[in-house]
Enzyme design. Sequence first.
Site, mmCIF file in Angstrom:
data_model
loop_
_atom_site.group_PDB
_atom_site.id
_atom_site.type_symbol
_atom_site.label_atom_id
_atom_site.label_comp_id
_atom_site.label_asym_id
_atom_site.label_seq_id
_atom_site.Cartn_x
_atom_site.Cartn_y
_atom_site.Cartn_z
ATOM 1 N N ASP A 69 -9.348 -35.096 1.254
ATOM 2 C CA ASP A 69 -8.114 -35.242 2.038
ATOM 3 C C ASP A 69 -8.332 -34.995 3.546
ATOM 4 O O ASP A 69 -7.498 -35.385 4.360
ATOM 5 C CB ASP A 69 -7.033 -34.274 1.544
ATOM 6 N N ARG A 80 0.012 -63.202 -0.944
ATOM 7 C CA ARG A 80 0.754 -62.037 -1.466
ATOM 8 C C ARG A 80 0.722 -60.852 -0.514
ATOM 9 O O ARG A 80 -0.162 -60.740 0.333
ATOM 10 C CB ARG A 80 0.090 -61.557 -2.766
ATOM 11 N N MET A 117 -5.219 -41.587 -1.936
ATOM 12 C CA MET A 117 -4.925 -40.147 -2.042
ATOM 13 C C MET A 117 -4.805 -39.519 -0.651
ATOM 14 O O MET A 117 -4.807 -40.216 0.361
ATOM 15 C CB MET A 117 -6.011 -39.468 -2.858
ATOM 16 N N GLN A 119 -11.436 -42.709 -5.893
ATOM 17 C CA GLN A 119 -11.804 -42.276 -4.542
ATOM 18 C C GLN A 119 -12.616 -40.994 -4.519
ATOM 19 O O GLN A 119 -13.233 -40.646 -3.521
ATOM 20 C CB GLN A 119 -10.534 -42.034 -3.696
#
Length: 343
Positions: free
Chosen positions: A127, A162, A169, A274
């Site tokens: 993080d 699209r 995360m 991840q």
Amino acid sequence: MRVGLLTGGGDCPGLNAVIRAVVRRGERHYSDELVGFCDGWKGVIEGNTTPLDVERCRGLLPRGGTILGTSRTNLYKVDGGPARAIENLRAERIDALIAIGGEDTLGVANKLAGEGVSVVGVPKTIDNDLSCTEVTFGFDTAVQIASDAIDRLHTTAESHDRVMVVEVMGRHAGWIATHAGIAGGAAEILIPEEPFDIDEVSQRLKRRHERGRFASIVVVSEGATPKEGTMVLQSGEKDQFGHVRLGGVANRVAEEIESRTGFETRVTILGHVQRGGTPTAFDRVLATRFGISAIDAVHEGAFAQMVALQAGAIVRVPLDDAVTTLKTVDPDLYHGVAEAFFG
Ligand code: F6P
């Protein structure tokens, strides 16, 4: 010395590289005995240990996960936890403990330091939200994995015209989203630090279509939140550190985009991909430098400190400073750089 090691919180590429570095330098340079505590603070409460030596660490550098196991156990939430932990450290004749973890694991380390335990912290988390260090190991790997995924999603987005919503995360910090979004050329990046208005996001995507760009990548950090009153989210259960389990906001964002724009929209939630697998070379080097520095800190008696990266150098900072406030995304990076490519 007999030095204990533990890895706590979510696993992270580079944990094994730290363990390897501590063990190598501890054994070869200081003639230490190294002891691993299994599954984070849980192993300290239960006295669950495993011997560590250079032989045990062979081949560890590229290996993801942690050979010590990990958990989200908060020993301050367990009945008699701190007393049992201190008793077990004494029984194992541990002179010093190296705790490798994020804000939760190091928050516990900091409290134990206050109770007289000789502890050194090593900052880990994909993080990248720990204060006092420019970067934590694991972050670079997570960003690389997310950017690779976005590159792949671009080609399918373009083939089908699209909108592809990619959830990454990062918990309460949007570092992974911001870096992967910049690296991957995202048309929108939604992060917890900047509550979003889904209507404005949809309008920008519409204008993008009007300019002939029919494919769009929207990167959403799992902790991204809408501006009050603009969109409803569900909340999940909490762990022992009081964190809500995140994941799934991309589904709601995609529904809203599709209904407001009429553009076909798909969702990819990258999740634990991840955190898995081999660390990048950058993370291996950073983890190795942190490991060497942590065992040096132990031998210099620099306890209640965390090793950190500042201006390219490994330094020591008080654990207390590192765990008090979360390091959130630099507004200059988000508004000054990422936002230049929105819409
Ligand atoms: O802190 C790392 C992290 O991967 C966060 O980005 C995420 O919110 C959380 O851990 C997921 O935790 P768990 O593996 O317990 O589901």
